[in-house]
Enzyme design. Structure first.
Site, PDB file in Angstrom:
ATOM      1  N   TYR A 164     -16.517  29.949   7.451  1.00  0.00           N
ATOM      2  CA  TYR A 164     -17.584  29.204   8.127  1.00  0.00           C
ATOM      3  C   TYR A 164     -18.544  28.587   7.113  1.00  0.00           C
ATOM      4  CZ  TYR A 164     -16.310  32.167  12.188  1.00  0.00           C
ATOM      5  OH  TYR A 164     -15.658  32.835  13.193  1.00  0.00           O
ATOM      6  N   HIS A 176      -9.587  38.157   9.401  1.00  0.00           N
ATOM      7  CA  HIS A 176      -9.786  36.990  10.264  1.00  0.00           C
ATOM      8  C   HIS A 176      -8.521  36.595  11.028  1.00  0.00           C
ATOM      9  CE1 HIS A 176     -12.530  33.189  10.532  1.00  0.00           C
ATOM     10  NE2 HIS A 176     -12.084  33.573  11.711  1.00  0.00           N
TER      11      HIS A 176
END
Length: 271
Positions: free
Chosen positions: A40, A104
């Site tokens: 991100y 993730h």
């Protein structure tokens, strides 16, 4: 600290100036859980925003819940020995531990090695809870068989158009907490036009988004939402003064068409 009932995500923020006032507003509206990831590119922004918040309001680190992730490139680069990347994330977040750390995506290369490193970091106190993102029942079963290490939490894309009924049932039966990202599916037109959601929203004098977030909570799932609007934060936390009845939960769940925003086959081949 237990995992908070609702968590704020920092995906798609461009700088600290943009994020800080939203983090402040989130805290003022009762949100103490924050989610980020190296991919991100918001770890440093969030760390600075939370440090600023703690200083201005005299908040202790242990009164916040911070989540982070390890990405596939980090797993491959470190061949599963990802503690160096976790130390980097901890430094960016201006803290000395992470409350919940997720893999993730379940890329098969170095997955068992990474998962063992997660367990070691938990034993060392660098991480309080360990988890897996973007997984299904088969991923978790296989990984537990290979390593004997059970996740504390999973984070999956889940909303009324993708209820993940069997996966959620399995995770919860194993005592694994479930978090949902994209919890309102960006208010997809098929949800925004839903007569069922409109009817329930009118009954409780809530927005359809609030009804969906309440559906998550009433089905035992923690929503992780993202917004850049302070008004939306206030709306999203105003969901703890009502509950949905079983018939309403069932009706919302029946909107399921197994629709996914993030196509997992394009991002991860799975195991």
């Amino acid at each position: 600290m237990q995992i908070p009932p609702i968590i704020f995500g920092t995906f798609q923020y461009q700088n600290q100036r943009e994020l800080s006032p939203i983090v402040n507003s989130a805290y003022e509206n009762g949100i103490i859980g924050f989610d980020t990831s190296p991919s991100y590119h918001t770890e440093e922004f969030l760390g600075a925003a939370l440090e600023e918040l703690c200083t201005s309001k005299e908040i202790r680190r242990q009164d916040l819940f911070i989540q982070d992730k390890i990405d596939g490139w980090q797993m491959e680069e470190a061949k599963g020995k990802i503690s160096c990347h976790v130390e980097t994330s901890i430094a960016k977040l201006h803290c000395n531990y992470i409350d919940a750390l997720f893999i993730h995506w379940p890329f098969p290369e170095y997955l068992p090695e990474t998962w063992q490193a997660f367990s070691d970091l938990k034993k060392q106190g660098k991480v309080r809870l360990i988890g897996l993102s973007n997984v299904r029942e088969r991923h978790v079963k296989k990984l537990m068989e290979e390593t004997g290490i059970r996740p504390d939490v999973v984070q999956i894309e889940r909303h009324p158009l993708r209820t993940c009924k069997n996966d959620v049932r399995y995770f919860q039966s194993e005592g694994i907490t479930v978090e949902a990202y994209s919890p309102v599916c960006r208010m997809d037109k098929r949800l925004a036009d839903s007569a069922i959601l409109k009817s329930i929203a009118q009954k409780y004098k809530k927005s359809m988004g609030q009804v969906i977030l309440r559906w998550h909570i009433d089905t035992g799932v923690i929503p992780v939402f993202m917004t850049k609007k302070e008004a939306r934060i206030k709306e999203n936390v105003d969901i703890f003064d009502f509950s949905l009845v079983p018939e309403e939960l069932k009706a919302i769940s029946e909107l399921d068409i197994n629709y996914k925003i993030f196509v997992e086959s394009a991002c991860c081949p799975g195991i």
